[in-house]
Design an enzyme around this catalytic site. Structure first.
Site, short mmCIF file in Angstrom:
data_model
loop_
_atom_site.label_atom_id
_atom_site.label_comp_id
_atom_site.label_asym_id
_atom_site.label_seq_id
_atom_site.Cartn_x
_atom_site.Cartn_y
_atom_site.Cartn_z
N CYS A 53 8.46 2.45 2.79
CA CYS A 53 6.79 1.99 3.09
C CYS A 53 6.33 3.62 4.16
CB CYS A 53 6.80 1.17 3.94
SG CYS A 53 4.70 1.12 4.82
N TYR A 172 -3.99 5.85 -1.23
CA TYR A 172 -3.33 4.90 -1.34
C TYR A 172 -5.26 4.78 -2.75
CZ TYR A 172 1.31 3.31 0.06
OH TYR A 172 1.99 3.44 0.87
N1 LIG Z 1 -2.35 -1.00 8.33
C1 LIG Z 1 -0.12 -1.52 8.74
C2 LIG Z 1 -0.31 -1.01 7.12
C3 LIG Z 1 1.21 -1.28 6.26
C4 LIG Z 1 1.94 -1.53 5.80
O1 LIG Z 1 0.21 -1.33 4.50
N2 LIG Z 1 2.71 -1.19 4.50
C5 LIG Z 1 2.61 -1.70 3.44
C6 LIG Z 1 3.85 -0.99 2.26
S1 LIG Z 1 3.85 0.90 2.67
C7 LIG Z 1 3.16 -3.27 2.89
O2 LIG Z 1 4.28 -3.79 3.88
N3 LIG Z 1 2.45 -3.87 2.02
C8 LIG Z 1 2.66 -5.41 1.74
C9 LIG Z 1 2.38 -6.17 0.83
O3 LIG Z 1 1.31 -4.79 0.17
O4 LIG Z 1 2.24 -6.86 0.21
C10 LIG Z 1 -0.18 -0.62 9.46
O5 LIG Z 1 -0.47 0.20 10.58
O6 LIG Z 1 1.34 -0.99 9.87
#
Ligand SMILES: N[C@@H](CCC(=O)N[C@@H](CS)C(=O)NCC(=O)O)C(=O)O
Length: 303
Positions: A53, A172
């Site tokens: 990530c 994204y």
């Molecule tokens: N807004 C979050 C974004 C984190 C995020 O989107 N992480 C993704 C991985 S790149 C995630 O954990 N996704 C879980 C999912 O899609 O279920 C931050 O600032 O940390």
């Protein structure tokens, strides 16, 4: 509306096929003097990350460069997620979210900064975690280097915001778009941003001069994933990073910064993206390339 297909995250999709990212739920703050209820002490907080990530990757880099590895233990989740979400060993990250807020219904995301004492999530905001590591733990980690120098803070904040919108989240927006229009708009904006960075880096070794700051690491996590993932998986394919002389040298320079290459795991990165987004890559085939030659001299020391 030309969007009839299933979105990767239906709750975060607009009617015209745009991906609208959810807000971070936990915004607690660890402070040097403890006035926020979360004092910056060694051994109290645990960082949960995925090596795949980009948002988590920034916090991993900062933890390393600020020498916080001993003070803040880190748990790496499996790169492959099923419908139960991120997993580590026999546990799921959702357990930490539900312990912190039993009513939580959003997506379970990394990074997470967990308070082992109160057993709740301090923060699931990568921006905030990054900033806390930079500014609040100086008595525990290493106050040098300073990645958020006082004289550039306003400009750093402004460029961070632009890079987030157009590049970090931009890829994204392109990748998760479910309409041609939304995809094209997002993808062109990504390349307009890359063009602006290419120009800025013609006369500066890093975005703010001779030393990297927070903004450089925020850009790095997207640039390092660009050719292996975003170019093909998210269809950001006007150009690759290797096609931009300044950006490619800059990427190698950051990659070769002491400690940083060890935070990059292309196996986790590629397996995660190509395997987990079923609606984008249903065959789950992970491409073999590309060759990137990141160890080649950056050739930017003179700037
Ligand atoms: N807004 C979050 C974004 C984190 C995020 O989107 N992480 C993704 C991985 S790149 C995630 O954990 N996704 C879980 C999912 O899609 O279920 C931050 O600032 O940390």
């Amino acid at each position: 509306m030309d969007s009839q297909v299933k979105a990767q995250f239906p709750d975060e999709q607009s009617p015209d096929g745009r991906f609208v990212r959810q807000e971070d739920r936990f915004r607690g703050w660890v402070s040097a003097d403890g006035h926020t209820g979360f004092p910056a002490v060694a051994g109290r907080y645990q960082l949960f990350v995925s090596l795949a990530c980009p948002w988590a990757h920034r916090t991993i880099i900062m933890r390393k460069l600020k020498r916080l590895e001993a003070a803040i233990p880190m748990t790496v989740v499996d790169p492959i997620r099923d419908e139960r979400g991120w997993r580590y060993g026999t546990h799921f990250l959702s357990e930490l979210y539900l312990l912190s807020d039993p009513t939580y219904r959003g997506r379970i995301t990394v990074p997470v900064l967990w308070d082992m004492q109160t057993k709740r999530i301090v923060s699931n905001s990568d921006d905030d975690i990054l900033r806390m590591f930079e500014t609040e733990f100086n008595a525990i980690g290493d106050p040098e280097p300073d990645f958020y120098p006082a004289e550039y803070r306003t400009e750093i904040d402004a460029l961070n915001e632009e890079i987030f919108r157009e590049l970090n989240d931009g890829v994204y927006q392109a990748g998760f778009a479910t309409s041609q229009t939304a995809y094209e708009e997002a993808a062109y904006r990504v390349f307009a941003m890359l063009d602006r960075l290419e120009e800025r880096l013609a006369t500066r070794r890093f975005l703010f001069g001779k030393k990297p700051v927070e903004t450089d690491w925020r850009a790095f996590v997207t640039l390092i994933r660009f050719d292996p993932v975003y170019y093909s998986h998210f269809k950001c394919n006007l150009r690759r990073i290797v096609d931009y002389p300044n950006l490619y040298g800059y990427l190698r320079d950051l990659y070769q910064y002491p400690g940083v290459a060890q935070t990059v795991d292309f196996d986790h990165i590629k397996r995660h993206y190509y395997y987990t987004h079923d609606d984008i890559n249903p065959t789950r085939i992970v491409p073999i390339g590309p060759l990137q030659y990141l160890e080649m001299p950056a050739g930017r020391e003179h700037l």
